[in-house]
Scaffold this active site. Sequence first.
Site, PDB file in Angstrom:
ATOM      1  N   SER A  49       0.923  -1.371   0.277  1.00  0.00           N
ATOM      2  CA  SER A  49      -0.019  -0.496   0.144  1.00  0.00           C
ATOM      3  C   SER A  49       1.370   1.215   0.032  1.00  0.00           C
ATOM      4  CB  SER A  49      -0.822  -0.158   1.307  1.00  0.00           C
ATOM      5  OG  SER A  49      -1.877   1.188   1.903  1.00  0.00           O
TER       6      SER A  49
ATOM      7  N   TYR B   1      -2.097  -0.933  10.314  1.00  0.00           N
ATOM      8  CA  TYR B   1      -1.885  -1.075   8.787  1.00  0.00           C
ATOM      9  C   TYR B   1      -0.786  -1.163   7.938  1.00  0.00           C
ATOM     10  CZ  TYR B   1      -3.827  -0.959   4.329  1.00  0.00           C
ATOM     11  OH  TYR B   1      -3.820  -0.802   2.597  1.00  0.00           O
TER      12      TYR B   1
HETATM   13  N1  NAP Z   1      -8.664  -0.745  -2.113  1.00  0.00           N
HETATM   14  C1  NAP Z   1      -7.221   0.469  -1.910  1.00  0.00           C
HETATM   15  O1  NAP Z   1      -8.049   1.781  -1.922  1.00  0.00           O
HETATM   16  C2  NAP Z   1      -6.347   0.289  -1.613  1.00  0.00           C
HETATM   17  C3  NAP Z   1      -5.482   0.950  -1.062  1.00  0.00           C
HETATM   18  C4  NAP Z   1      -3.875   0.191  -0.745  1.00  0.00           C
HETATM   19  C5  NAP Z   1      -3.839  -1.285  -0.655  1.00  0.00           C
HETATM   20  N2  NAP Z   1      -4.773  -2.370  -1.055  1.00  0.00           N
HETATM   21  C6  NAP Z   1      -4.322  -3.369  -0.062  1.00  0.00           C
HETATM   22  O2  NAP Z   1      -5.452  -4.046  -1.520  1.00  0.00           O
HETATM   23  C7  NAP Z   1      -5.480  -5.677  -1.015  1.00  0.00           C
HETATM   24  C8  NAP Z   1      -7.269  -5.685  -1.179  1.00  0.00           C
HETATM   25  O3  NAP Z   1      -7.374  -4.331  -1.103  1.00  0.00           O
HETATM   26  P1  NAP Z   1      -9.473  -4.273  -1.580  1.00  0.00           P
HETATM   27  O4  NAP Z   1      -9.311  -2.965  -1.449  1.00  0.00           O
HETATM   28  O5  NAP Z   1      -9.859  -4.608  -2.458  1.00  0.00           O
HETATM   29  O6  NAP Z   1     -10.180  -4.944  -0.060  1.00  0.00           O
HETATM   30  P2  NAP Z   1     -11.846  -5.234   0.471  1.00  0.00           P
HETATM   31  O7  NAP Z   1     -12.501  -4.952  -0.832  1.00  0.00           O
HETATM   32  O8  NAP Z   1     -11.925  -5.018   2.147  1.00  0.00           O
HETATM   33  O9  NAP Z   1     -10.968  -7.372   0.057  1.00  0.00           O
HETATM   34  C9  NAP Z   1     -10.390  -7.470   1.375  1.00  0.00           C
HETATM   35  C10 NAP Z   1     -10.514  -9.022   1.493  1.00  0.00           C
HETATM   36  O10 NAP Z   1      -9.650  -9.074   2.089  1.00  0.00           O
HETATM   37  C11 NAP Z   1     -10.163 -10.630   2.221  1.00  0.00           C
HETATM   38  N3  NAP Z   1      -9.701 -11.178   3.721  1.00  0.00           N
HETATM   39  C12 NAP Z   1     -10.328  -9.838   4.644  1.00  0.00           C
HETATM   40  N4  NAP Z   1      -9.674 -10.231   6.097  1.00  0.00           N
HETATM   41  C13 NAP Z   1      -9.860 -11.854   5.521  1.00  0.00           C
HETATM   42  C14 NAP Z   1      -8.636 -12.922   6.854  1.00  0.00           C
HETATM   43  N5  NAP Z   1      -8.988 -13.116   7.858  1.00  0.00           N
HETATM   44  N6  NAP Z   1      -9.035 -14.180   6.027  1.00  0.00           N
HETATM   45  C15 NAP Z   1      -9.578 -14.289   5.070  1.00  0.00           C
HETATM   46  N7  NAP Z   1      -9.180 -12.992   3.908  1.00  0.00           N
HETATM   47  C16 NAP Z   1      -9.718 -12.610   4.767  1.00  0.00           C
HETATM   48  C17 NAP Z   1     -11.633 -10.206   2.267  1.00  0.00           C
HETATM   49  O11 NAP Z   1     -12.402 -11.803   1.916  1.00  0.00           O
HETATM   50  P3  NAP Z   1     -13.787 -12.177   2.882  1.00  0.00           P
HETATM   51  O12 NAP Z   1     -14.448 -11.303   3.854  1.00  0.00           O
HETATM   52  O13 NAP Z   1     -14.307 -12.628   2.371  1.00  0.00           O
HETATM   53  O14 NAP Z   1     -12.403 -12.711   4.140  1.00  0.00           O
HETATM   54  C18 NAP Z   1     -11.579  -9.582   0.982  1.00  0.00           C
HETATM   55  O15 NAP Z   1     -11.491 -11.213   0.177  1.00  0.00           O
HETATM   56  C19 NAP Z   1      -5.736  -5.334   0.780  1.00  0.00           C
HETATM   57  O16 NAP Z   1      -4.375  -5.767   0.847  1.00  0.00           O
HETATM   58  C20 NAP Z   1      -5.512  -3.668   1.146  1.00  0.00           C
HETATM   59  O17 NAP Z   1      -4.528  -3.068   1.799  1.00  0.00           O
HETATM   60  C21 NAP Z   1      -6.130  -1.487  -0.910  1.00  0.00           C
END
Ligand code: NAP
Length: 246
Positions: free
Chosen positions: A144, A158
């Site tokens: 991130s 985080y």
């Molecule tokens: N969106 C952004 O702007 C952004 C920016 C920087 C970095 N990121 C990174 O990108 C990645 C994906 O983010 P996103 O925005 O797509 O997030 P999201 O929509 O909140 O999705 C998070 C995913 O992680 C899974 N997850 C959460 N806790 C879990 C656990 N205990 N065990 C297994 N699976 C788990 C969830 O699946 P379940 O709930 O089904 O378990 C879900 O599929 C993350 O690592 C995030 O930090 C995102």
Amino acid sequence: MATNASQRTLLLTGASRGIGHATVQRFNKEGWRVITCSRHPFPNECPWGGGIDNHVQIDLADPNDTINAIETIRAKLNGRLDALVNNAGISPKGPEGERLNTIDTDLRTWGHVFHVNFFASVVLARGLKDELTAAKGSVVNVTSIAGSRVHPFAGAAYSTSKAALAALTREMAHDFGPLGVRVNAIAPGEVETSILSPGTEKIVENLPLRRLGQPAEVADVIYFLCSNQSTYVTGTEIEVNAGQHV
Ligand SMILES: NC(=O)c1ccc[n+]([C@@H]2O[C@H](COP(=O)([O-])OP(=O)(O)OC[C@H]3O[C@@H](n4cnc5c(N)ncnc54)[C@H](OP(=O)(O)O)[C@@H]3O)[C@@H](O)[C@H]2O)c1
């Protein structure tokens, strides 16, 4: 989706929503078999090609669950794994949605975040080392922008977990390289998923490209790092953020 000897296989965590969901679709489009992982059972709202046989229900916050899942995953692999994408991540907030800082973050919360965002990546990559080696595979860790600077919404747990994941990428590239396995990271900025906080639109106004990212744009970069278009790239972290880091 039928499996065959030449079909490439991806293991993807956090597949159920957001960037993970877009990544399943991108790899399916390229003909890959995708084994998905999340806490929930196979999600009917996203009936991607692999179906229930290619889904592993796992809570990455629970180290025993993660370690025990290795054998379940290996049994699905036929000895080869072309790519592992450590995408699952959590970014907890305070009761009023506030940022959790270094002074008020409860140690249990901190540990929970590190298990999902950091330790699970170590457990999966180490546990599947032989399969990754057999395929000369690729690991992509999703870090991130918050791993390299203080962010107005991302908490301290985080951010430090993402900084650690970036460092892990470097260490793993060193250790897995001689096995023929590449290890890289991608660092998203502000991407339109459920992880975003209210107020993100203010940040986006000042980005060089002046817009939110779409999950599919992140999935494209993940795909690049797992494809034959990046065979000499390892140990790097690609910013996917509209120039937020400049
Ligand atoms: N969106 C952004 O702007 C952004 C920016 C920087 C970095 N990121 C990174 O990108 C990645 C994906 O983010 P996103 O925005 O797509 O997030 P999201 O929509 O909140 O999705 C998070 C995913 O992680 C899974 N997850 C959460 N806790 C879990 C656990 N205990 N065990 C297994 N699976 C788990 C969830 O699946 P379940 O709930 O089904 O378990 C879900 O599929 C993350 O690592 C995030 O930090 C995102």
